[in-house]
Structure formats: structure tokens, C-alpha cells
Enzyme design. Structure first.
Site, PDB file in Angstrom:
ATOM      1  N   ASN A  99      20.346  36.472  -5.717  1.00  0.00           N
ATOM      2  CA  ASN A  99      19.543  36.367  -4.508  1.00  0.00           C
ATOM      3  C   ASN A  99      19.307  34.935  -4.057  1.00  0.00           C
ATOM      4  O   ASN A  99      18.990  34.685  -2.899  1.00  0.00           O
ATOM      5  CB  ASN A  99      18.193  37.056  -4.714  1.00  0.00           C
ATOM      6  CG  ASN A  99      17.496  36.612  -5.995  1.00  0.00           C
ATOM      7  OD1 ASN A  99      18.070  36.664  -7.076  1.00  0.00           O
ATOM      8  ND2 ASN A  99      16.259  36.167  -5.875  1.00  0.00           N
ATOM      9  N   CYS A 125       9.977  36.425  -3.898  1.00  0.00           N
ATOM     10  CA  CYS A 125       8.970  36.883  -4.858  1.00  0.00           C
ATOM     11  C   CYS A 125       8.295  35.735  -5.590  1.00  0.00           C
ATOM     12  O   CYS A 125       7.279  35.917  -6.233  1.00  0.00           O
ATOM     13  CB  CYS A 125       9.618  37.826  -5.873  1.00  0.00           C
ATOM     14  SG  CYS A 125      10.394  39.249  -5.092  1.00  0.00           S
TER      15      CYS A 125
END
Length: 396
Positions: free
Chosen positions: A154, A328
Site C-alpha cells: 500500500n 491507517c
């Protein structure tokens, strides 16, 4: 007057496509019945879930009976790891993963290690973020029950040799799970050909809704449930189904699969234009691989002598939405664990910028970013004592 907005954080989340939303809406207010009930409006919701399951299965070349809907990618990751660990602990207590996984994997591994006595091996990666297949082979022991390696990273876009990893796991009779949250919709995936036993995905990364995902579990695999309660999802995942979300996920993955080649060609062209333009800025480094080993929409660079958080604030003032890493952990002041794993020192890793592009990105957006970033970098360097020391040292 509205500020210009250029969204370049598609790896964090995507917008919901109009076609997806259109299919979802009736399941909020017209076909609202509980799929577990037997009357007609409930039969409509059950049928909608079946259609979505078929769509997800087709995209992965799986059977519909192997698709289980979850509340997102993190739940799917947790289920895969905990479910296999607890169901097969009589065989062994060893799990293999990598140092660059999403925190849904890393923190689950830490939990299993700390509270349940499992042993975790964290494989190193090379400077491109790719594991060594030899390292994987050497790490597998007679106590190994699971290998969990992400499909596409990611942060730096590194695509792992998934088919080869699957072949090794099959030969060694070890379960293989891949977190494919970033890869689905960006890479062609065939779970049978790639010897994948379990695969996690999420709706909001592929222009579907948030709060819904899926776990592919190969037929015949023994796995413990993560969520207990009712008998939904063939008694494997309790809780009344998020029908509208599941419908949206099904439509989104169908659109992504049908448009994969065209989507990739366009993104790669824009991505490479963006990378080449950013690398013209002095003392800039590309993080991750190039070409086909990189996710088509991923750009990650480090600008030496400056802080990534400062870049993000100044970009935001100009309407550019970007990231310094995973969404996150964007509130953390620590440098990315992924960038440290590929060998970057702390002071350089702190100057990272991730730009991820998607279906809404235009060539004008790329040009706009390339116009603004060099001036921002130079302004921050002009305020940087590190850069000042470097320039003075260079002048001597």
C-alpha cells in the site's frame, strides 16, 4: 470561490462510483428485508447477496461457495490469521509474514505471538520491497502452518511474486494467505493458478462502499470463526449482512475486472509521468520498484532534508490530497516501517510523499502537482538546517 481539489490518495480510499451507488440504493429503502427471513422482500435481499458473491468469485476465478463477506479488509486479514492459527495449532505454531505488511497483519501477528505463544518470522525485503523466495523456503519448518504475504504494498506499490510463493507453499503443504486489498482491481488475480488458499479484499479500494470486504477461503480448508452469533455466511461469519454494502462491492469488483487492462494502461502512463517529473527535483529518491513490479497507480518518493508532514500541509493548502504512507498510520510521527524495511535511514524516510492515482485522475491533475511540488520542496529546504549544512558543505 472554491479551492481547486486534486485527489491523489486513492490507495487510502476511493469514491463510490455512480453505477455502484445506483445498485445499492434500493437495498436501503425498498428491499430492506433481513436476508435470513423467508418473505418476498427478504428473498430479494438474499438474491442480491448471491449475485454479489458470484461477481466476486468470477473476479478471482474462485467458486461462489468460497467467498465470505466481511466488514472490511482488516476483518478479513484477522480472520485468515487467527482462524488458521487456532484451527491448526496441533500441527504447529509458526507463521511467516513480511516486515512490510499492513498493520492489520502485523498487529494480528503480534497478538498471536504475545497472547497465544505463536512464533512469527518476519521476512526481509530487498530495496524494491520484494521478498527473496529462497528466504521463504528456508524459513518454512515442520511447525509452519501459514504464510501470509501481501499481494501489492500500500505504500511503495511493490508487487510480490505471488504465483511462485503459492507454489512453494503448496509444495511444503503450508497454507498461503495474501492481503490483496491494494491489488484487487489493479492486478489480474487467479486464485487457482496462483495457488492462493485465502485472499482478503475491501470494497472501498475499488470504488465501492466502505465497511465491506471479503475473504476467499479455498474449499476444504479448516478455519475457526472470528465472529460468533447467528448462522449467516454458511455459519462462518455471524451478523446480519450489510446488504447494500455487499451489493456495492459486487458491482465495484465487476466494473474493475471488466475495465482492468484499459484502467492499467492509463494509470501507468500518468504514474510514470508523475514519477519522472518528481525525480527532476534534486535529491529525490523513488521508493519501490519500477515497471510491472509496481502497482499502476502508486508513486512514492523521498525528498532529502525535509519532513513529509510539512509537505502534506502545504500541498493541502493548494488543494492536493496526498499521504506520507498508510492512511491507517498517517497520524504517527514515526517513519514508515515499510521505508525502514527497504533500507532507508530515519532522516530520509521522514521526507516521504505517497501520491496514488485512480480513475478520477487527469493529466491536468498530474501537471498541476508537478507545478506545485518543486516550489514546496524548495521552500521547505530553505528553512531546513540540514539542507543549509549540506549546501555549505558542498560549497567548501
Amino acid at each position: 470561490m472554491n479551492k481547486k481539489v486534486v485527489y491523489m490518495d486513492y490507495a487510502a480510499t476511493t469514491y463510490t462510483k455512480p453505477e455502484v451507488l445506483e445498485e445499492m440504493i434500493p437495498y436501503f429503502n425498498q428491499y430492506f428485508g433481513n436476508p435470513s427471513s423467508i418473505y418476498s422482500i427478504s428473498r430479494e435481499t438474499k438474491k442480491a447477496i448471491d449475485i454479489a458473491r458470484d461477481r466476486v468469485a468470477k473476479a478471482l476465478n474462485a467458486d461462489r461457495s468460497e467467498i465470505y463477506f466481511t466488514g472490511g479488509g482488516s476483518e478479513a486479514d484477522n480472520w485468515a490469521l487467527k482462524g488458521i492459527a487456532f484451527a491448526h495449532k496441533e500441527k504447529g505454531n509458526h507463521i511467516i509474514t513480511t516486515k512490510i505488511e499492513h498493520h492489520a497483519i502485523l498487529h494480528t501477528c503480534e497478538y498471536l505471538e504475545k497472547y497465544h505463544g505463536f512464533e512469527i518470522t518476519y521476512l526481509d525485503v530487498n530495496e524494491e520491497g520484494i521478498i527473496s523466495l529462497e528466504d521463504l523456503k528456508n524459513a518454512i519448518t515442520d511447525k509452519t502452518i501459514l504464510v501470509s504475504i501481501m499481494f501489492g504494498n500500500n505504500e511503495i506499490g511493490a508487487i510480490q511474486p505471488i504465483k511462485e510463493i503459492g507454489a512453494i507453499c503448496k509444495e511444503k503443504k503450508v497454507f498461503f494467505h495474501t492481503d490483496a486489498v491494494q491489488a484487487v482491481g489493479n492486478v489480474a488475480i487467479d486464485v487457482k493458478d496462483m495457488n492462493i488458499d485465502m485472499l482478503s479484499l475491501a470494497g472501498h479500494k475499488i470504488y465501492g462502499p466502505k465497511g465491506v470486504g471479503a475473504l476467499y477461503i479455498k474449499k476444504g480448508i479448516k478455519i475457526h470463526n472470528l465472529v460468533h452469533g447467528g448462522g449467516q455466511e454458511k455459519a462462518r461469519r455471524a451478523g446480519t449482512e450489510n446488504v447494500a454494502g455487499i451489493v456495492g462491492l459486487g458491482k465495484a469488483i465487476e466494473l474493475a475486472s471488466d475495465n482492468l487492462d484499459t484502467h492499467n494502461r492509463r494509470l501507468v502512463e500518468l504514474r510514470d509521468k508523475l514519477i519522472n517529473g518528481l525525480l527532476e527535483i534534486p535529491y529525490t529518491k523513488l521508493n519501490g520498484p519500477t515497471g510491472e513490479k509496481r502497482l499502476p497507480g502508486n508513486v512514492n518518493v523521498c525528498f532529502k532534508f525535509i519532513e513529509g508532514e510539512s509537505i502534506l500541509l502545504m500541498l493541502d493548502a493548494m488543494g492536493i490530497c496526498a499521504s506520507s504512507g498508510s492512511a491507517c498510520t498517517s497520524g504517527s510521527l514515526d517513519p514508515s516501517h515499510v521505508l525502514l524495511a527497504i533500507g532507508l535511514p530515519h532522516e530520509i524516510a521522514h521526507g516521504s510523499l505517497r501520491l496514488s492515482i485512480g480513475d478520477g485522475t487527469t493529466e491536468e491533475d498530474v501537471v498541476y502537482v508537478l507545478e506545485k511540488v518543486p516550489a514546496i520542496v524548495q521552500r521547505l529546504r530553505d528553512m531546513s538546517p540540514l539542507y543549509d549544512e549540506f549546501v555549505k558543505g558542498d560549497e567548501k
